[in-house]
Design a protein around this motif. Sequence first.
Motif, short mmCIF file in Angstrom:
data_model
loop_
_atom_site.label_atom_id
_atom_site.label_comp_id
_atom_site.label_asym_id
_atom_site.label_seq_id
_atom_site.Cartn_x
_atom_site.Cartn_y
_atom_site.Cartn_z
N PRO A 143 0.81 -1.23 0.00
CA PRO A 143 0.00 0.00 0.00
C PRO A 143 0.83 1.26 0.00
O PRO A 143 0.41 2.28 -0.58
N SER A 194 -1.57 10.14 3.19
CA SER A 194 -2.93 9.87 2.71
C SER A 194 -3.79 11.13 2.73
O SER A 194 -4.62 11.33 1.83
N SER A 239 -5.69 12.94 -0.45
CA SER A 239 -7.12 13.29 -0.42
C SER A 239 -7.34 14.74 -0.80
O SER A 239 -8.24 15.06 -1.60
N ILE A 263 -17.64 6.26 4.28
CA ILE A 263 -17.22 5.38 3.19
C ILE A 263 -17.49 6.01 1.82
O ILE A 263 -16.89 5.60 0.83
N ALA A 276 -14.34 7.41 -0.03
CA ALA A 276 -13.45 6.48 -0.72
C ALA A 276 -14.08 5.91 -1.98
O ALA A 276 -13.41 5.78 -3.01
N TYR A 277 -15.38 5.57 -1.91
CA TYR A 277 -15.98 4.83 -3.01
C TYR A 277 -16.66 5.72 -4.04
O TYR A 277 -16.84 5.30 -5.18
N PHE A 290 -6.13 1.72 -7.42
CA PHE A 290 -6.78 2.28 -6.24
C PHE A 290 -7.56 1.21 -5.47
O PHE A 290 -7.40 1.06 -4.25
N PHE A 291 -8.39 0.45 -6.16
CA PHE A 291 -9.19 -0.57 -5.47
C PHE A 291 -8.32 -1.74 -5.01
O PHE A 291 -8.65 -2.40 -4.02
N LEU A 350 -7.07 -0.51 -1.71
CA LEU A 350 -8.11 -0.63 -0.70
C LEU A 350 -8.26 -2.06 -0.20
O LEU A 350 -8.35 -2.32 1.00
N THR A 390 -5.09 -3.09 1.91
CA THR A 390 -5.08 -2.45 3.22
C THR A 390 -6.14 -3.05 4.13
O THR A 390 -5.88 -3.28 5.33
N SER A 391 -7.31 -3.32 3.61
CA SER A 391 -8.37 -3.91 4.43
C SER A 391 -8.00 -5.30 4.90
O SER A 391 -8.22 -5.66 6.07
#
Length: 478
Positions: free
Chosen positions: A9, A96, A100, A185, A188-189, A209-210, A213, A216-217
Amino acid sequence: MLIFSIFFPYVLLICFFIRSLFLQGAMASLRRLVTTELPVLSSLDMWRQAGGHVLYSLSLGMGTIITLSSYQTRGDNYIKLASCVAIINLVTSLLSTSISFLMLGFWATTSGSSCVEKSVSNLLNLIAKGVLSQAARPPTDIVHRPPPEFLDWINQLPEHVQHEVVHFSLPCSILVKKEKFMEGIGLAYVVFSQVISLFPGSSFWAIIFFLALATTSLSTMVTLLEGIVLPLQKKVLVLSKHPKLVPVVICLGGFLGSLIFTSRSGSYVVFLIDDHLVPMVLVIIVVFQNLSLAWVYGIRRFRAEIFGQLGHLVWAPFSFLWSYVTMPTLLALFTIYFLNIYHSESLYYISWNDSMSQEMKQPYQKIVLGWVTFLSVLALLPIPMYPLQRWWNLDDDIICDVSKEPASSRKVVPGSNKATQRPMYLLKRSQEKDKASFQNKSPAETSFLQHQNVLTKTGSENYSTFSFPYGSTSLVSP
């Protein structure tokens, strides 16, 4: 797998950061990042969200830091390890957050022109259908002008025409869109997906990007799972016989419990738990941890253990922070969360109203607050249960050990009582380990342990016989 999930990540974040620096409006976004708004500092909701971010980012109260330290061997510098974790977390948060702001700045810069273009096209269609008059026709080259000129043209219209144009135009303000999906959320989405779609080569960046995600999750869930599975495997006798079954049961339970998030009201439940319930529970857990370490176990005894581990005393301001700064800060944060949840007008969610065809703020029902209270108490039950179980078992061991000794051989230590005496077999075992471990100690540790053993044997009234073994050492505090 853990090494890959940790470093991959960061590679993706650096790629996003470098790419975002070349976007339109990047410098304005960075200036906005470092701009401080002093009135915002007086907002309790801002401090609540900041405290929740610290709890989540450092995984405080979740057991992951304790699980990480359990892998360390004797002699490792835990102070440096904790400092590295805090510094890395700070750098990650700054990186991060910069990404953003850069993406949102690019979105705010470019979305104005596209929004004006859609509004002009909508107005022309309504004029062609006869819904609007010819007075509402925008200039032919308004699309190619900056967005503020479109607002200036609206302000120059007659009042009745101006109201019609505003009613049928799209909301181009980024503040209006913020209420819809720029919190939680949705940031992010929804927002990031729209920004990435404007990138050159958007398909490649969307996959990256996904993928970041998902990675990291998964890494977060693995570390959280370790903090739950390892104690159950080691402390529960039934589960220790079937160690491979424990993660299966935990993951299956988490999967079934998370099905509620896929319901129609799932997003509201996610917001309630993620933004209100879990941070308040974590604050309470960290309060108990700090209270146990600084006041029940004692800072002096804890510093003595660190001295035995590292060979030097910990920095004195750390003791002051642990004792007199951390606890008031945590209690203040808990008060803010408590008032935010149980205040009648503060807790709300945003839902769509069919009759008015717009989104509205709705307060959570009282039954929802009841479930929040029940889940909070349920999550905190293990805190008093485990110490009570330990106290009960320790009391039984003392009674059994004393009953086996003849009356003539029992010795009463001045200033001690049943609650503070340790079982004799534990003391003998600890003393035997002390003798065997002196050969592997450094000179500083050996002198420190000899001094502690002398204090234990003298039985002076100035010292308590209640000691805590750490590995092979038995420490006594004044």
